[in-house]
Design a protein around this motif. Structure first.
Motif, PDB file in Angstrom:
ATOM      1  N   MET A   1       0.687  -1.210   0.067  1.00 36.77           N
ATOM      2  CA  MET A   1       0.082  -0.036  -0.006  1.00 36.77           C
ATOM      3  C   MET A   1       0.980   1.369   0.104  1.00 36.77           C
ATOM      4  O   MET A   1       1.643   1.505   0.740  1.00 36.77           O
ATOM      5  CB  MET A   1      -0.970   0.064   1.268  1.00 36.77           C
ATOM      6  CG  MET A   1      -1.831   1.123   1.488  1.00 36.77           C
ATOM      7  SD  MET A   1      -2.930   1.227   2.666  1.00 36.77           S
ATOM      8  CE  MET A   1      -4.107  -0.208   2.509  1.00 36.77           C
ATOM      9  N   GLY A   2       0.665   2.064  -1.077  1.00 35.04           N
ATOM     10  CA  GLY A   2       1.588   3.284  -1.099  1.00 35.04           C
ATOM     11  C   GLY A   2       0.916   4.361  -0.433  1.00 35.04           C
ATOM     12  O   GLY A   2       0.108   4.307   0.386  1.00 35.04           O
ATOM     13  N   THR A   8      -5.928   8.208   0.858  1.00 31.15           N
ATOM     14  CA  THR A   8      -7.271   7.939   0.526  1.00 31.15           C
ATOM     15  C   THR A   8      -8.138   7.140   1.461  1.00 31.15           C
ATOM     16  O   THR A   8      -9.249   7.466   1.654  1.00 31.15           O
ATOM     17  CB  THR A   8      -7.225   7.198  -0.933  1.00 31.15           C
ATOM     18  OG1 THR A   8      -6.228   7.944  -1.759  1.00 31.15           O
ATOM     19  CG2 THR A   8      -8.439   6.877  -1.523  1.00 31.15           C
ATOM     20  N   SER A   9      -7.513   6.159   2.040  1.00 29.55           N
ATOM     21  CA  SER A   9      -8.031   5.376   3.024  1.00 29.55           C
ATOM     22  C   SER A   9      -8.508   6.350   4.202  1.00 29.55           C
ATOM     23  O   SER A   9      -9.516   6.367   4.933  1.00 29.55           O
ATOM     24  CB  SER A   9      -7.322   4.084   3.701  1.00 29.55           C
ATOM     25  OG  SER A   9      -7.870   3.539   4.833  1.00 29.55           O
ATOM     26  N   ILE A  10      -7.600   7.247   4.857  1.00 29.60           N
ATOM     27  CA  ILE A  10      -8.097   8.139   5.948  1.00 29.60           C
ATOM     28  C   ILE A  10      -8.978   9.056   5.438  1.00 29.60           C
ATOM     29  O   ILE A  10     -10.042   9.508   6.264  1.00 29.60           O
ATOM     30  CB  ILE A  10      -6.660   8.941   6.062  1.00 29.60           C
ATOM     31  CG1 ILE A  10      -5.636   8.127   6.682  1.00 29.60           C
ATOM     32  CG2 ILE A  10      -6.943  10.010   6.922  1.00 29.60           C
ATOM     33  CD1 ILE A  10      -4.324   8.604   7.309  1.00 29.60           C
ATOM     34  N   LYS A  11      -8.944   9.621   4.250  1.00 29.69           N
ATOM     35  CA  LYS A  11      -9.996  10.404   3.560  1.00 29.69           C
ATOM     36  C   LYS A  11     -11.361   9.776   3.600  1.00 29.69           C
ATOM     37  O   LYS A  11     -12.256  10.404   4.062  1.00 29.69           O
ATOM     38  CB  LYS A  11      -9.562  10.809   2.323  1.00 29.69           C
ATOM     39  CG  LYS A  11     -10.678  11.926   1.575  1.00 29.69           C
ATOM     40  CD  LYS A  11     -10.412  12.257   0.111  1.00 29.69           C
ATOM     41  CE  LYS A  11     -11.284  13.233  -0.463  1.00 29.69           C
ATOM     42  NZ  LYS A  11     -10.788  13.264  -1.826  1.00 29.69           N
ATOM     43  N   PRO A 132      -6.914   3.892  10.628  1.00 35.08           N
ATOM     44  CA  PRO A 132      -8.002   2.857  10.107  1.00 35.08           C
ATOM     45  C   PRO A 132      -7.203   2.165   8.706  1.00 35.08           C
ATOM     46  O   PRO A 132      -7.564   2.234   7.622  1.00 35.08           O
ATOM     47  CB  PRO A 132      -9.188   3.552   9.605  1.00 35.08           C
ATOM     48  CG  PRO A 132      -8.427   4.836   9.091  1.00 35.08           C
ATOM     49  CD  PRO A 132      -7.540   5.202  10.218  1.00 35.08           C
ATOM     50  N   MET A 133      -6.073   1.436   8.964  1.00 32.24           N
ATOM     51  CA  MET A 133      -5.390   0.774   8.083  1.00 32.24           C
ATOM     52  C   MET A 133      -4.644  -0.604   8.502  1.00 32.24           C
ATOM     53  O   MET A 133      -4.536  -0.579   9.872  1.00 32.24           O
ATOM     54  CB  MET A 133      -4.161   1.695   7.429  1.00 32.24           C
ATOM     55  CG  MET A 133      -3.258   2.495   8.363  1.00 32.24           C
ATOM     56  SD  MET A 133      -2.369   3.852   7.323  1.00 32.24           S
ATOM     57  CE  MET A 133      -1.421   4.345   8.872  1.00 32.24           C
TER      58      MET A 133
END
Length: 223
Positions: A1-2, A8-11, A132-133
């Motif tokens: 995961m870059g 993007t995940s945080i957004k 959250p990752m």
């Protein structure tokens, strides 16, 4: 995961949070109605101001600790109330890492306090631990540091805890026994002796002792 995927995940998580029904979103909704500014912009401005306050503001330690506690505590309660157990493990892992970090910070805070932007980096660290990752900080630190040390010393720690608990129970029993015995002794010393009962002479005895036997006439009187 870059790095782009992380942002993007945080957004996405932030947008989902803003669309939920809670106290924060209700407050942001009222601000949006009064000011005409979107909730996203208000939230981004609040985050930016918080970051600046952590760098230059007074009481940055309290703000940083609130960030590291309030959000995880809220979602920990939601995890407890949900039927899914995966989120329970996630937040339990976070609290274990948070406790280890707080213990280490207690001994090193006197030195780290003078480090420039310390509370800003601490806040970023806590945000990384609760992010959250899949490779958030709590998972990495637990799997790479905490878990190997725990498994290596688990038996020793269990024996130590069992020994300490046994000694504590024995000491408590001995202390309780000594206290009770001392209370019993003090009670026996303080309690007065019962008064000594004396029997009064009976009326018949007084009458018999008062009576004098009649004297017999002497020989001279007989003559």
């Amino acid at each position: 995961m870059g790095l782009l995927d992380v942002f993007t995940s945080i957004k996405v998580k932030a947008e989902n949070f803003l669309n939920e029904k809670n106290v924060v979103t209700d407050f942001l909704g009222k601000l949006e109605e009064k000011t005409g500014i979107k909730k996203k912009i208000i939230a981004a401005g609040a985050v930016s101001l918080t970051g600046l306050y952590l760098v230059y503001g007074y009481g940055a330690s309290l703000v940083c600790n609130l960030i590291g506690f309030v959000y995880p505590a809220y979602y920990s309660i939601k995890a407890i109330e949900s039927l899914n157990k995966e989120d329970d493990t996630k937040w339990l892992t976070y609290w274990v890492v948070y406790g280890v970090f707080s213990l280490g910070e207690f001994f090193s805070d006197i030195f780290l306090y003078w480090f420039p932007f310390y509370y800003a980096f601490k806040c970023l660290f806590l945000l990384w631990c609760m992010a959250p990752m899949s490779w958030n900080g709590s998972q990495i630190i637990y799997n790479k540091v905490v878990r190997p040390i725990f498994l290596r010393h688990e038996a020793t720690v269990d024996n130590m805890v069992s020994d300490i608990s046994g000694k504590a129970m024995s000491a408590a029993e001995n202390l309780t026994r000594e206290v009770l015995s001392s209370l019993v002794k003090n009670k026996s010393i303080v309690t007065p002796a019962p008064p000594e009962t004396r029997s009064l002479p009976s009326s018949s005895g007084e009458t018999s002792s008062a009576k004098v036997a009649p004297s017999l006439p002497s020989e001279e009187q007989r003559v």
